[in-house]
Design an enzyme around this catalytic site. Structure first.
Site, PDB file in Angstrom:
ATOM      1  N   LYS A   6      44.096  95.603   8.385  1.00 49.51           N
ATOM      2  CA  LYS A   6      43.004  95.090   9.217  1.00 49.51           C
ATOM      3  C   LYS A   6      43.588  94.042  10.161  1.00 49.51           C
ATOM      4  CE  LYS A   6      38.199  94.545   7.955  1.00 49.51           C
ATOM      5  NZ  LYS A   6      37.295  93.798   7.101  1.00 49.51           N
TER       6      LYS A   6
HETATM    7  C1  E4P Z   1      34.019  94.413   6.964  1.00 49.40           C
HETATM    8  O1  E4P Z   1      34.968  95.017   7.396  1.00 49.40           O
HETATM    9  C2  E4P Z   1      33.619  93.097   7.501  1.00 49.40           C
HETATM   10  O2  E4P Z   1      34.633  92.165   7.284  1.00 49.40           O
HETATM   11  C3  E4P Z   1      32.330  92.652   6.878  1.00 49.40           C
HETATM   12  O3  E4P Z   1      31.435  93.743   6.918  1.00 49.40           O
HETATM   13  C4  E4P Z   1      31.745  91.437   7.555  1.00 49.40           C
HETATM   14  O4  E4P Z   1      30.459  91.234   7.045  1.00 49.40           O
HETATM   15  P1  E4P Z   1      29.635  89.869   7.289  1.00 49.40           P
HETATM   16  O5  E4P Z   1      29.318  89.769   8.742  1.00 49.40           O
HETATM   17  O6  E4P Z   1      28.412  90.017   6.434  1.00 49.40           O
HETATM   18  O7  E4P Z   1      30.529  88.749   6.839  1.00 49.40           O
END
Ligand code: E4P
Length: 232
Positions: A100
Site C-alpha cells: 500500500k
Molecule cells: C482501507 O484501505 C483504508 O485504509 C480504510 O478503509 C480507511 O477507513 P477509514 O476512513 O474508516 O479510516
C-alpha cells in the site's frame, strides 16, 4: 449517493462478482469472517495496525496464515527510496502481500518501479478521479478511493467510484477498484451496483448486513409455532 435507481443507466459490469476484503488488522475478526467464507483479502493501514498493539510484521504474517488472498501492508516512508526499501522487504514476507503506497508524487514513482518489478501495489488515500487515473497509468494493481472520508466532508463518495469505474472501463485499465473507508452496508450495496471490483469492509459493517431484524423475527415466530404444535 446520487439517486440509487435513477442513475441505473450509467452502471456497468466489471469482470467477476464484487469481492469482499476485510478492513482490519484484528486476527479474531479475520478468523470469524473467514469462517463465513466472506474474506477474499485483507486491507490494513498504520492506524489499524497501531490499534492492535502488536508488531507490524507479526500481524501481517499471522493474517497471511489465515487468508489466502491479497493482504495490503502499507509503507510508512514518504520518499521513493524509503518506500521501495520497505516495499521490497514486505513483499518478501509472503507472495500474497500487496504494497500500500500513498497517493503522492513519490508514491506514484514508487508504484511505477514496483509494478515493473512485479510487486503488487494498492495506491491508497485516493480522493479524486484524476489521482485514480494517475495510479492506473503508473501500473497500480489496486486503487483505494476513500468514500466515507469524502462523505464526512459533504462530498458524495460514491460519485468518485462511479467516475473511476467509468474511466477504467473507457481505457480498459486492469487496475482494480477497492471501495475503501466503507462506513455502512449501503456503501457495499452501492459498490456492487456501480460495478466496483472490491469493497473493503470493517467487520462491524459485515456483521450488520449479515443479519436482518425480519429474519430474526421470522425465526422466532417459526419456532414459537413449532413448539405450540408440540404441546397440542
Ligand atoms: C482501507 O484501505 C483504508 O485504509 C480504510 O478503509 C480507511 O477507513 P477509514 O476512513 O474508516 O479510516
Amino acid at each position: 449517493m446520487m439517486g440509487l435507481i435513477c442513475n441505473i443507466e450509467h452502471f456497468h459490469k466489471r469482470s467477476g462478482p464484487l469481492k469482499f476484503f476485510l478492513d482490519t488488522a484484528n486476527i479474531d475478526e479475520i478468523r470469524e469472517a473467514y469462517s463465513m467464507g466472506m474474506v477474499d483479502g485483507v486491507t490494513t493501514n498504520p492506524s489499524l495496525i497501531a490499534k492492535e498493539g502488536r508488531d507490524f510484521e507479526t500481524i501481517i504474517r499471522d493474517i497471511c496464515e489465515i487468508v489466502d488472498g491479497p493482504i495490503s501492508a502499507e509503507v510508512i516512508s514518504l520518499d521513493v527510496e524509503g518506500m521501495l526499501k520497505e516495499a521490497r522487504h514486505l513483499a518478501e514476507i509472503h507472495r500474497n502481500i500487496v504494497i500500500k503506497v500513498p497517493m503522492t508524487v513519490d508514491g506514484i514513482k514508487a508504484t511505477r518501479v514496483l509494478s515493473q518489478e512485479g510487486i503488487d501495489t494498492n495506491v491508497t488515500l485516493v480522493f479524486s478521479p484524476l489521482q485514480a487515473l494517475m495510479a492506473a497509468k503508473a501500473g497500480a494493481t489496486y486503487v483505494s478511493p476513500f468514500i466515507g472520508r469524502l462523505d464526512d466532508v459533504s462530498q458524495d463518495g460514491m460519485v468518485l467510484i462511479e467516475q473511476i469505474v467509468q474511466i477504467y472501463q473507457n481505457y480498459t485499465f486492469h487496475t482494480q477498484v477497492i471501495v475503501a473507508s466503507v462506513r455502512n452496508p449501503l456503501h457495499v450495496l452501492e459498490s456492487a451496483l456501480l460495478g466496483a471490483d472490491i469493497a473493503t469492509i470493517p467487520f462491524s459493517v459485515l456483521a450488520k448486513f449479515a443479519s436482518h431484524p425480519l429474519t430474526d423475527k421470522g425465526i422466532q415466530s417459526f419456532l414459537s409455532d413449532w413448539n405450540k404444535s408440540k404441546t397440542c
